[in-house]
Design a protein around this motif. Structure first.
Motif, short mmCIF file in Angstrom:
data_model
loop_
_atom_site.label_atom_id
_atom_site.label_comp_id
_atom_site.label_asym_id
_atom_site.label_seq_id
_atom_site.Cartn_x
_atom_site.Cartn_y
_atom_site.Cartn_z
N LEU A 59 9.92 54.49 -27.49
CA LEU A 59 9.39 53.44 -26.62
C LEU A 59 10.55 52.69 -25.98
N PRO A 60 10.35 52.17 -24.75
CA PRO A 60 11.42 51.41 -24.12
C PRO A 60 11.85 50.24 -25.01
N ILE A 111 12.49 47.29 -24.45
CA ILE A 111 11.86 46.00 -24.22
C ILE A 111 10.57 45.87 -25.02
N VAL A 112 9.86 47.00 -25.24
CA VAL A 112 8.63 46.95 -26.02
C VAL A 112 8.95 46.62 -27.48
N THR A 113 9.96 47.31 -28.04
CA THR A 113 10.39 47.00 -29.40
C THR A 113 10.81 45.53 -29.49
N ILE A 138 10.05 42.81 -27.52
CA ILE A 138 9.00 41.80 -27.39
C ILE A 138 8.03 41.88 -28.56
N SER A 139 7.85 43.09 -29.14
CA SER A 139 6.98 43.21 -30.33
C SER A 139 7.53 42.38 -31.47
N LEU A 140 8.82 42.56 -31.76
CA LEU A 140 9.43 41.81 -32.85
C LEU A 140 9.37 40.32 -32.55
N ARG A 141 9.65 39.97 -31.29
CA ARG A 141 9.62 38.57 -30.89
C ARG A 141 8.24 37.97 -31.13
N VAL A 146 21.79 45.75 -26.72
CA VAL A 146 21.63 44.44 -26.09
C VAL A 146 20.17 44.09 -25.82
N ILE A 147 19.34 45.10 -25.47
CA ILE A 147 17.98 44.77 -25.02
C ILE A 147 17.12 44.21 -26.15
N THR A 204 18.41 40.66 -27.46
CA THR A 204 18.12 39.42 -26.74
C THR A 204 16.82 38.79 -27.21
N PHE A 205 15.92 39.62 -27.76
CA PHE A 205 14.64 39.07 -28.22
C PHE A 205 14.67 38.61 -29.68
N TYR A 207 7.77 47.66 -37.97
CA TYR A 207 7.61 48.18 -36.62
C TYR A 207 6.15 48.21 -36.17
N SER A 236 4.75 44.81 -35.92
CA SER A 236 5.15 44.09 -34.71
C SER A 236 4.36 44.57 -33.50
N LEU A 237 4.22 45.90 -33.40
CA LEU A 237 3.46 46.44 -32.27
C LEU A 237 2.04 45.90 -32.28
N LEU A 274 1.94 42.43 -31.15
CA LEU A 274 2.08 42.38 -29.70
C LEU A 274 0.72 42.55 -29.03
N SER A 310 10.66 56.39 -18.17
CA SER A 310 10.35 55.37 -19.17
C SER A 310 11.47 54.34 -19.30
N GLY A 340 11.33 50.12 -18.46
CA GLY A 340 11.52 49.08 -19.47
C GLY A 340 12.80 48.29 -19.34
N TYR A 374 15.61 45.68 -18.11
CA TYR A 374 15.66 44.43 -17.34
C TYR A 374 17.07 43.95 -17.09
N TYR A 377 10.72 39.27 -19.98
CA TYR A 377 11.77 38.43 -20.55
C TYR A 377 11.59 36.97 -20.15
#
Lengths: 283, 313
Positions: A126-127, A129-131, A133-136, A220-221, A224-225, B44, B47-48, B51, B250, B254, B256, B274
């Motif tokens: 998965l991208p 950013i998905v990982t 924002i999920s954790l966030r 880095v991605i 940041t979250f 994991y 978290s998903l 979300l 993909s 994703g 940014y 973000y």
């Protein structure tokens, strides 16, 4: 490992191929290679420029003063130290969990095995950013404050797969006959693990760990979250890129980061390079 | 050897434990599998799931608190003009990046698979892998340096007397920007550069698998080289291209960091996610937005599967 196989194939193929590539094709192929590798040189070049206001090319003059300036900045060292600590811990967790998973997947057949493979792969499939924002969102729902541990948690999750891949590849190549022989000669499972399996796995495990370290050190991605106000080295660099002050310092940091990530990767390559013929694999 | 017999003698209790596990393999499996499964399952998948859950909550604009009552408002807000244009912009960029990557990757992979000798192939292989393992942020930064108004590419064009041509390209609709580093064109070049290795590797692997006998048979049966390429090699390479496109598509959806550092200031999906979670603290909306790349990828994967991408991975 993969490169070895390709090399072997390449040797076979080159014996058979007598055709020459046309000029257009050769030019296009080399264009791709240069396109992929030239840009990094600019990072190094700009680390020595005397111009700290803009990105002027060619640089008006060359200097090495930025290395001194970088080494004198405390925020750089703080970020570097945080990154190293995070990478080491994420690597340790990934090595334990990745090896457990690889051993289970190699040794046993069980219901839902494919789903487990998918689960291990998912964090890098998965991208980012998905990982991230999920954790966030999970931290927000659970009121978890951002700490060193929230960064480690995220990093370890996507590092597991690297160790897993390395270890299971080695397990698949090593001969089950060795383990049987050890048991036949009277060793119990622990002795077999200690004296037969572990020495066989050691380099793959180390290589997997080093790649995990590099992956975490670079990330880095997701970070940041999960970092809140903390700054790992890549986040420090990102901040410097958006709000530069002493611009060439970012380049010096980039050169150092490249050096730190390259060493483990080259190490991992050498560790797994000569293992095509694992002891006992000849049948 | 001596140490082995020593340990055998001294650890008869370990021996018994070993026998215990040997006779109960499912227990050993459990012991090995539970720690990684717990980690991935709780951290994991948990978290998903959170979300997904969050995406149905809503932020109270006055108190700034998340109201935990299910609503589909966030998803409806995705269809506002602003958000829809963000989604289309990102998907469009992902599509273009994928096509350009395939165009650059194909000749390189083809050369590697069919013409390069063993030394040359090893060199190409390193040349493709090296950037893949270098720092992502550093590589993006490299393009910020190169594409800047006073940077190398603008300089080269000016030296060649083609500065006017570059300005003309930059003034075209859609691309429009004052320099490469502030235009969509710059964003696209950087995306292609960053994800290109992910396209090269599966295409090369697919081409490598085309049996030479098949190509010989085609020419024996009277096909010209061009015909053999179109009717034999290209169809067999399609699964590789499809596999590579999964990554380029993909990853572009994703990302940014790249559009934030290089390009016009118009946002992409990743930046929207973000900003919603950061500046405005609206995690539910960010969660709903994060569902967009997942949904697009689900459709994309279904198509790629039909093209045989999964056999080429």
């Amino acid at each position: 490992m993969r490169s070895d196989r390709n090399l072997a194939k390449a040797r076979l193929a080159s014996d058979r191929s007598s055709a020459k590539a046309g000029f257009g094709l050769t030019a296009a192929a080399w264009f791709g290679v240069l396109f992929l590798n030239l840009p990094i040189l600019f990072i190094i070049l700009y680390g020595f420029t005397t111009d700290d206001k803009s990105y002027s090319f060619p640089p008006p003059g060359l200097t090495t003063e930025w290395f001194g300036v970088t080494f004198a900045r405390a925020d750089f060292w703080d970020a570097l130290w945080l990154s190293v600590r995070v990478a080491l811990f994420a690597m340790a967790i990934a090595m334990v969990l990745g090896t457990c998973a690889a051993a289970a997947m190699y040794r046993f057949k069980f219901f839902g095995k494919e789903s487990v493979t998918l689960l291990i792969l998912l964090p890098i499939a998965l991208p980012g950013i998905v990982t991230g924002i999920s954790l966030r969102s999970a931290f927000a729902l659970g009121d978890v404050p951002f700490t060193y541990w929230t960064i480690v948690l995220g990093h370890a999750t996507f590092c597991i797969v690297v160790v897993y891949n390395n270890v299971i590849a080695r397990l698949r190549r090593s001969s089950p006959a060795l383990i049987e022989a050890s048991m036949d000669l009277g060793a119990n499972s622990f002795q077999t693990f200690r004296h037969v399996i572990l020495p066989n796995l050691a380099t793959a495990l180390l290589a997997g760990g080093m790649l995990a370290f590099a992956l975490s050190f670079d990330e880095v991605i997701v970070t940041t979250f999960t970092a809140g106000q903390q700054r790992t080295l890549p986040i420090w660099m990102l901040n410097e890129l958006i709000r530069p002050h002493q611009r060439p310092v970012t380049n010096v940091a980039a050169i150092i980061v490249m050096a730190i990530t390259f060493l483990p990767i080259i190490g991992a390559y050498y560790l797994t390079r000569d293992t095509q013929d694992v002891a006992g694999s000849g049948k | 050897m001596a140490s082995l017999t020593e340990t055998t003698r001294s650890s008869s209790s370990l021996g018994r434990l070993s026998t215990y596990f040997y006779t109960r393999p499912s227990l050993l499996l459990l012991l090995l599998l539970v720690p990684p499964l717990l980690w991935l399952g709780i951290i994991y998948l948990g978290s998903l799931f959170s979300l997904l859950l969050q995406s149905f909550f809503q932020l109270d604009d006055f108190t700034g608190q998340v109201i935990m009552q299910p609503t589909i408002d966030n998803y409806l807000r995705l269809f506002s003009t602003t958000n829809l244009s963000i989604i289309l912009r990102t998907a469009g960029m992902a599509a273009i990046v994928t096509v350009i990557s395939a165009l650059i990757a194909f000749p390189l992979a083809y050369y590697m698979a069919r013409y390069a000798g063993s030394r040359m192939k090893a060199l190409f292989y390193v040349a493709v892998m090296l950037p893949l393992w270098s720092n992502y942020l550093v590589r993006v930064y490299a393009w910020k340096l190169i594409l800047a108004k006073e940077g190398a590419i603008h300089w080269i064009f000016n030296q060649l007397g083609l500065g006017g041509f570059l300005d003309w390209i930059l003034s075209l609709p859609v691309i429009e920007g004052s320099s490469l580093s502030t235009s969509y064109l710059g964003t696209m070049i950087t995306f292609v550069y960053i994800w290109l290795p992910y396209m090269i590797l599966p295409v090369q692997a697919a081409l490598e698998r085309v049996p030479r006998s098949l190509i010989e048979a085609s020419s024996d049966l009277g096909a010209k080289p061009g015909e053999t390429f179109r009717k034999v090699i290209l169809p067999l390479a399609i699964p590789g291209v499809a596999a590579g496109s999964i990554f380029t598509f993909s990853l572009t959806l994703g990302d940014y960091i790249i559009p934030q550092l290089i390009g016009s200031s118009r946002p992409f999906i990743g930046q929207a996610v973000y900003q919603f979670q950061g500046t405005s603290g609206d995690i539910p909306m960010a969660a709903a937005f994060a569902m967009v790349p997942i949904a697009i990828m689900a459709v994309y994967l279904a198509i790629a599967k039909r093209l045989g991408a999964f056999d080429a991975l």
